[in-house]
Scaffold this motif. Structure first.
Motif, short mmCIF file in Angstrom:
data_model
loop_
_atom_site.label_atom_id
_atom_site.label_comp_id
_atom_site.label_asym_id
_atom_site.label_seq_id
_atom_site.Cartn_x
_atom_site.Cartn_y
_atom_site.Cartn_z
N VAL B 94 0.84 -1.20 0.00
CA VAL B 94 0.00 0.00 0.00
C VAL B 94 0.88 1.25 0.00
O VAL B 94 0.61 2.22 -0.72
CB VAL B 94 -0.95 0.00 1.23
CG1 VAL B 94 -1.74 1.30 1.30
CG2 VAL B 94 -1.89 -1.20 1.17
N ALA B 95 1.96 1.21 0.78
CA ALA B 95 2.87 2.35 0.84
C ALA B 95 3.47 2.64 -0.54
O ALA B 95 3.66 3.80 -0.92
CB ALA B 95 3.97 2.09 1.86
N LEU B 129 -6.06 -4.05 -1.80
CA LEU B 129 -6.90 -4.78 -0.84
C LEU B 129 -7.07 -6.24 -1.26
O LEU B 129 -6.98 -7.15 -0.43
CB LEU B 129 -8.28 -4.15 -0.81
CG LEU B 129 -8.66 -3.29 0.35
CD1 LEU B 129 -10.09 -2.84 0.19
CD2 LEU B 129 -8.48 -4.00 1.68
N LEU B 130 -7.29 -6.43 -2.55
CA LEU B 130 -7.48 -7.79 -3.07
C LEU B 130 -6.16 -8.57 -2.99
O LEU B 130 -6.15 -9.73 -2.60
CB LEU B 130 -8.00 -7.70 -4.51
CG LEU B 130 -8.35 -9.01 -5.20
CD1 LEU B 130 -9.36 -9.82 -4.39
CD2 LEU B 130 -8.92 -8.73 -6.60
N ALA B 131 -5.08 -7.91 -3.33
CA ALA B 131 -3.77 -8.59 -3.29
C ALA B 131 -3.41 -8.99 -1.86
O ALA B 131 -2.78 -10.01 -1.63
CB ALA B 131 -2.69 -7.68 -3.88
N LEU B 132 -3.83 -8.17 -0.90
CA LEU B 132 -3.45 -8.44 0.49
C LEU B 132 -4.50 -9.28 1.23
O LEU B 132 -4.35 -9.57 2.41
CB LEU B 132 -3.23 -7.11 1.24
CG LEU B 132 -2.07 -6.26 0.71
CD1 LEU B 132 -2.05 -4.90 1.38
CD2 LEU B 132 -0.73 -6.97 0.94
N PRO B 174 -1.26 -8.05 8.02
CA PRO B 174 0.04 -7.45 7.74
C PRO B 174 0.87 -8.34 6.81
O PRO B 174 0.70 -9.56 6.82
CB PRO B 174 0.69 -7.36 9.12
CG PRO B 174 0.02 -8.40 9.94
CD PRO B 174 -1.38 -8.50 9.41
N GLN B 175 1.72 -7.73 6.02
CA GLN B 175 2.61 -8.51 5.16
C GLN B 175 3.71 -9.11 6.05
O GLN B 175 4.15 -8.48 7.01
CB GLN B 175 3.21 -7.61 4.08
CG GLN B 175 2.16 -7.17 3.08
CD GLN B 175 2.72 -6.26 1.98
OE1 GLN B 175 2.32 -5.12 1.86
NE2 GLN B 175 3.65 -6.78 1.19
N ALA B 199 -0.59 -5.22 -8.83
CA ALA B 199 -0.16 -5.26 -7.44
C ALA B 199 0.29 -6.70 -7.20
O ALA B 199 -0.51 -7.63 -7.34
CB ALA B 199 -1.32 -4.90 -6.51
N ALA B 200 1.57 -6.88 -6.87
CA ALA B 200 2.13 -8.23 -6.79
C ALA B 200 2.81 -8.48 -5.46
O ALA B 200 3.36 -7.56 -4.86
CB ALA B 200 3.14 -8.42 -7.92
N ARG B 201 2.74 -9.70 -4.99
CA ARG B 201 3.48 -10.09 -3.79
C ARG B 201 3.88 -11.55 -3.89
O ARG B 201 3.21 -12.34 -4.56
CB ARG B 201 2.66 -9.82 -2.54
CG ARG B 201 1.34 -10.55 -2.53
CD ARG B 201 0.45 -10.00 -1.47
NE ARG B 201 0.84 -10.45 -0.16
CZ ARG B 201 -0.02 -10.95 0.76
NH1 ARG B 201 -1.30 -11.11 0.46
NH2 ARG B 201 0.40 -11.32 1.93
#
Ligand SMILES: Cc1cc2nc3c(=O)[nH]c(=O)nc-3n(C[C@H](O)[C@H](O)[C@H](O)COP(=O)(O)OP(=O)(O)OC[C@H]3O[C@@H](n4cnc5c(N)ncnc54)[C@H](O)[C@@H]3O)c2cc1C
Ligand code: FES
Ligand code: FES
Lengths: 172, 289
Positions: B94-95, B129-132, B174-175, B199-201
């Motif tokens: 998000v940051a 939001l969806l990615a997290l 939280p990530q 948005a990727a993680r």
């Protein structure tokens, strides 16, 4: 047809406390321009894209066309007239003139209101950062370079001034 | 242009706002930052009979970590998300995304919840939001419920929120310290709405990526989880062959809109380029750590 609903608001505009009855659908810039004759804030697009209407509300720069006058109740508003009178950006304004950072001048109040927020942070930004910060303010005349120059120079001058040794106080 | 006539009420509490929503239904609109609602009024694209202003409900603003999740109040301004230490520490995705949201004057007023309520297909916060795997808290006179981001975004400006419901907050896990994230978007001018974005993680361990989550926005009608592409990347070493497989898979996940911003094939290409950049970024962030 629906009737025009109005509400009374009391707010501070450029340091002065004022009370007025406003139509609830009137946006802040129309109120400033038409009811208070503060015509320095301009209207370009009326939908948030151009930045000509930028004003400061409770210390933050906002789009005057995207806030209702009725929402200004109890808030502290500073327009380009107030910002100019306070001298807060006199150096930036001088730099704008020096570098021809305005031509028709339509966007200029908005440019100054936005740049004032960046300058108030008191940090040195790169040209790229200045451009990013100013990206919400359109200018159809200058091509932006002179505006970025003026902001960058003001920033550097302020930084130099803050680092200059202060004259010794009192008798040696 | 000037807004059409409407009535205006300043909400005194969430209950007050919900009561008005219950009474007026679809005729009423919550007024949060106004950065999307007021343009549509000024252009007369919408004519609600009543605006319910929630700007004085200050307890709905702010991001806090409660030991389990980050709670982002609906009225948290984009500018405050950008400055938030909680967001920087627990939600680096998000940051990284928030500076892409609009311009300073719009961020000073626009809200996190307004963006989620509106569900613009090009908006950054819904994609994050969806990615997290966040959840949304909705309240009405009928009660309070939680909806997972996966079930919340239904289509173009369509969400699971009923007309009488108010969005209260987002709850975001939280990530973790072993994952890396990356946010990439393409827009015509800084701060403009994205024409394509991801948005990727992922977790990265000695070059192998796992728990991959890829969410696309801008090109699609709603934030879209790319399940086939995620599966193609899962458990693989990030190299040219994996990139090729992910790129191919993406065609079956995405269905880009055909509009003035570009043809579907062009947008698919942009998304592929952004995917490559995002995963390169994730693996290099892991190396640097
Ligand atoms: C020039 C410009 C550029 C922009 N660029 C971007 C961008 O790049 N990315 C981006 O994401 N956004 C962008 N925006 C939009 C901006 O982020 C808005 O702030 C945001 O989309 C809506 O938030 P808001 O608080 O202003 O909501 P509002 O405009 O007040 O409301 C939007 C909608 O959501 C509803 N709503 C709001 N809050 C609630 C709630 N709590 N419960 C139920 N319904 C609610 C309203 O009734 C309305 O229908 C831009 C806006 C402008 C003017
Ligand atoms: S007149 Fe407000 S942004 Fe253009
Ligand atoms: S000086 Fe003319 S628009 Fe900027």
């Amino acid at each position: 047809m629906k009737t025009e609903e109005t509400q009374e608001i009391t707010c501070k505009v450029n340091g002065e406390r004022i009370t007025r009855l406003v139509p609830v659908r009137q946006h802040l810039v129309d109120f400033l321009r038409m009811d208070l004759q503060l015509t320095g804030s301009h209207i370009g697009c009326e939908h948030g894209v151009c930045g000509a209407c930028s004003v400061r509300v409770d210390g933050k720069v906002v789009r005057g066309c995207l806030m209702l006058a009725v929402q200004a109740d109890g808030q502290n508003i500073v327009t380009i007239e107030g910002l100019t009178d306070s001298g807060e950006v006199a150096d930036l304004q001088a730099e704008f003139v020096e570098r021809n950072a305005l031509q028709c001048g339509y966007c200029t109040p908005g440019q100054l209101m936005t740049a004032a927020e960046l300058l108030a942070e008191g940090e040195i930004s790169t040209r790229e950062e200045i451009r990013t910060f100013m990206s919400g303010n359109y200018c159809r005349c200058t091509g932006y370079h002179a505006i970025v120059d003026a902001i960058e120079t003001t920033m550097k001058r302020r930084e130099e001034a803050s680092r200059a040794p202060r004259p010794a106080k009192g008798k040696a | 242009m000037k807004a059409p006539k409407f009535s205006y009420v300043r909400a005194e509490s969430v209950e007050h706002a919900c009561k008005l929503l219950a009474e007026h239904g679809d005729e009423a609109r919550i007024l949060a930052g106004g950065q999307s609602l007021i343009p549509t009024l000024n252009m007369r694209l919408s004519r609600p009979a009543l605006l319910i202003d929630i700007n004085r409900l200050e307890h709905l603003a702010g991001a806090i970590f409660n030991g389990k999740e980050v709670r982002v109040g609906t009225l948290t301004r984009h500018a405050d998300v950008m400055l938030s230490h909680m967001v920087a520490k627990y939600l680096p995705l998000v940051a990284e995304a928030i500076p892409h949201v609009a311009h300073v004057a719009v961020r000073n007023r626009g809200t996190f919840g307004g963006s989620v309520a509106l569900a613009d297909p090009a908006a950054e916060m819904p994609a994050c939001l969806l990615a997290l795997g966040g959840r949304l808290v909705l309240q009405s006179v009928r009660g309070t419920r939680e909806v997972a981001a996966e079930d919340y975004f239904h289509g173009l400006y369509q969400t699971a929120r009923a007309p009488d419901e108010m969005l209260i907050e987002a709850l975001i896990p939280p990530q973790t310290s072993d994952e890396r994230s990356s946010f990439k978007e393409l827009s015509r001018r800084h701060g403009d709405f994205a024409v394509a974005g991801v948005a990727a993680r992922a977790r990265v361990k000695s070059g192998t990526i796992s728990n991959v989550r890829l969410v696309y926005f801008g090109s699609e009608v709603k934030p879209t989880l790319a399940k086939t592409a995620m599966a193609a990347a899962e458990g693989k070493i990030w190299n040219d062959a994996t990139a090729e497989a992910v790129s191919t898979a993406l065609a079956s996940d995405l269905d880009p809109m055909d509009n003035l911003l570009g043809k579907p094939a062009t947008k698919l290409h942009w998304q592929r380029v952004l995917t490559q950049r995002a995963l390169d970024d994730i693996t290099s962030k892991a190396k640097a750590a």
